[in-house]
Design a protein around this motif. Structure first.
Motif, mmCIF file in Angstrom:
data_model
loop_
_atom_site.group_PDB
_atom_site.id
_atom_site.type_symbol
_atom_site.label_atom_id
_atom_site.label_comp_id
_atom_site.label_asym_id
_atom_site.label_seq_id
_atom_site.Cartn_x
_atom_site.Cartn_y
_atom_site.Cartn_z
ATOM 1 N N UNK A 85 0.736 4.038 38.339
ATOM 2 C CA UNK A 85 0.616 2.710 38.492
ATOM 3 C C UNK A 85 1.324 1.879 39.278
ATOM 4 N N UNK A 86 0.816 1.104 39.995
ATOM 5 C CA UNK A 86 1.526 0.046 40.958
ATOM 6 C C UNK A 86 1.498 -1.291 39.913
ATOM 7 N N UNK A 87 2.645 -1.798 39.939
ATOM 8 C CA UNK A 87 2.945 -3.364 39.204
ATOM 9 C C UNK A 87 2.955 -4.136 40.325
ATOM 10 N N UNK A 88 2.044 -4.940 40.345
ATOM 11 C CA UNK A 88 1.951 -5.592 41.674
ATOM 12 C C UNK A 88 2.627 -7.041 41.482
ATOM 13 N N UNK A 89 3.958 -7.323 41.815
ATOM 14 C CA UNK A 89 4.535 -8.601 41.973
ATOM 15 C C UNK A 89 4.933 -9.111 43.092
ATOM 16 N N UNK A 90 4.638 -8.298 44.380
ATOM 17 C CA UNK A 90 4.784 -8.925 45.705
ATOM 18 C C UNK A 90 3.678 -9.130 46.474
ATOM 19 N N UNK A 91 2.369 -9.223 45.670
ATOM 20 C CA UNK A 91 1.182 -9.431 46.499
ATOM 21 C C UNK A 91 1.301 -10.803 47.307
ATOM 22 N N UNK A 92 1.024 -10.704 48.683
ATOM 23 C CA UNK A 92 0.934 -11.819 49.527
ATOM 24 C C UNK A 92 2.248 -12.138 50.106
ATOM 25 N N UNK A 93 3.185 -11.629 49.646
ATOM 26 C CA UNK A 93 4.704 -11.953 50.087
ATOM 27 C C UNK A 93 4.939 -11.002 51.166
ATOM 28 N N UNK A 94 5.944 -11.084 52.085
ATOM 29 C CA UNK A 94 6.371 -10.511 53.084
ATOM 30 C C UNK A 94 7.768 -10.472 53.113
ATOM 31 N N UNK A 95 8.500 -9.497 53.959
ATOM 32 C CA UNK A 95 10.124 -9.315 54.140
ATOM 33 C C UNK A 95 10.879 -9.833 53.068
ATOM 34 N N UNK A 96 11.978 -10.580 53.352
ATOM 35 C CA UNK A 96 13.064 -10.793 52.262
ATOM 36 C C UNK A 96 12.396 -11.535 51.071
ATOM 37 N N UNK A 97 11.425 -12.256 51.223
ATOM 38 C CA UNK A 97 10.675 -12.951 49.963
ATOM 39 C C UNK A 97 10.225 -11.884 49.011
ATOM 40 N N UNK A 98 9.315 -10.866 49.767
ATOM 41 C CA UNK A 98 8.842 -9.824 49.200
ATOM 42 C C UNK A 98 9.798 -9.064 48.240
ATOM 43 N N UNK A 99 11.112 -8.561 49.028
ATOM 44 C CA UNK A 99 12.132 -7.943 48.774
ATOM 45 C C UNK A 99 12.753 -8.409 47.524
ATOM 46 N N UNK A 100 12.845 -9.875 47.494
ATOM 47 C CA UNK A 100 13.368 -10.648 46.257
ATOM 48 C C UNK A 100 12.565 -10.266 45.071
ATOM 49 N N UNK A 101 11.289 -10.582 45.140
ATOM 50 C CA UNK A 101 10.465 -10.453 43.973
ATOM 51 C C UNK A 101 10.332 -8.982 43.420
#
Length: 142
Positions: A85-101
């Motif tokens: 399973x992939x738990x999708x919490x970073x959809x639409x985010x990139x870079x540091x913002x995605x990493x933080x999520x």
């Protein structure tokens, strides 16, 4: 035109109730007892001793996600999952913002018994954190 079919995802495991509780917490799912029973305990009490705890299940309360089914098997996990399973919490985010999520979700799951395996960070929108559930089944926070 193809017919859309419902499906469930099945986990082989040693302790179905424990793994079901973990995934309910991860996904916000509910562990509903089988039809005709007020609770899982009532259902388990109705089973022969050798069948108690043999399976568990949980469902998405919104009805959108698939049912998860957990079945007890005698053998332990010995190799990497072929499906996860992939738990999708970073959809639409990139870079540091995605990493933080991703890191925030990882921090939430660790006290539940998840194990962090590896951060795969590309600086863009394909980063993920590889994790394991309470019985060592791999999944990704993506």
């Amino acid at each position: 035109m193809a017919v859309l079919r419902q499906f469930q995802v099945t986990f082989d495991c040693a302790d179905p109730a424990r793994v079901a509780r973990f995934w309910c917490e991860v996904l916000g799912y509910e562990s509903n007892p089988p039809k005709g029973f007020a609770s899982w305990e009532e259902y388990q009490d109705s089973c022969p001793p050798e069948e108690r705890g043999a399976w568990s299940a949980c469902t998405d309360p919104t009805g959108v996600g698939p049912r998860l089914y957990f079945q007890r098997v005698p053998e332990g996990k010995v190799v990497k999952n072929r499906v996860h399973l992939d738990v999708r919490v970073g959809t639409g985010l990139i870079g540091e913002e995605r990493l933080a999520a991703l890191e925030a979700e990882c921090a939430r799951l660790l006290p539940l018994g998840a194990v962090r395996v590896q951060l795969l960070y590309d600086g863009g929108d394909d980063s993920c954190i590889v994790m394991q559930d309470v019985e060592g089944n791999e999944f990704c926070i993506d």
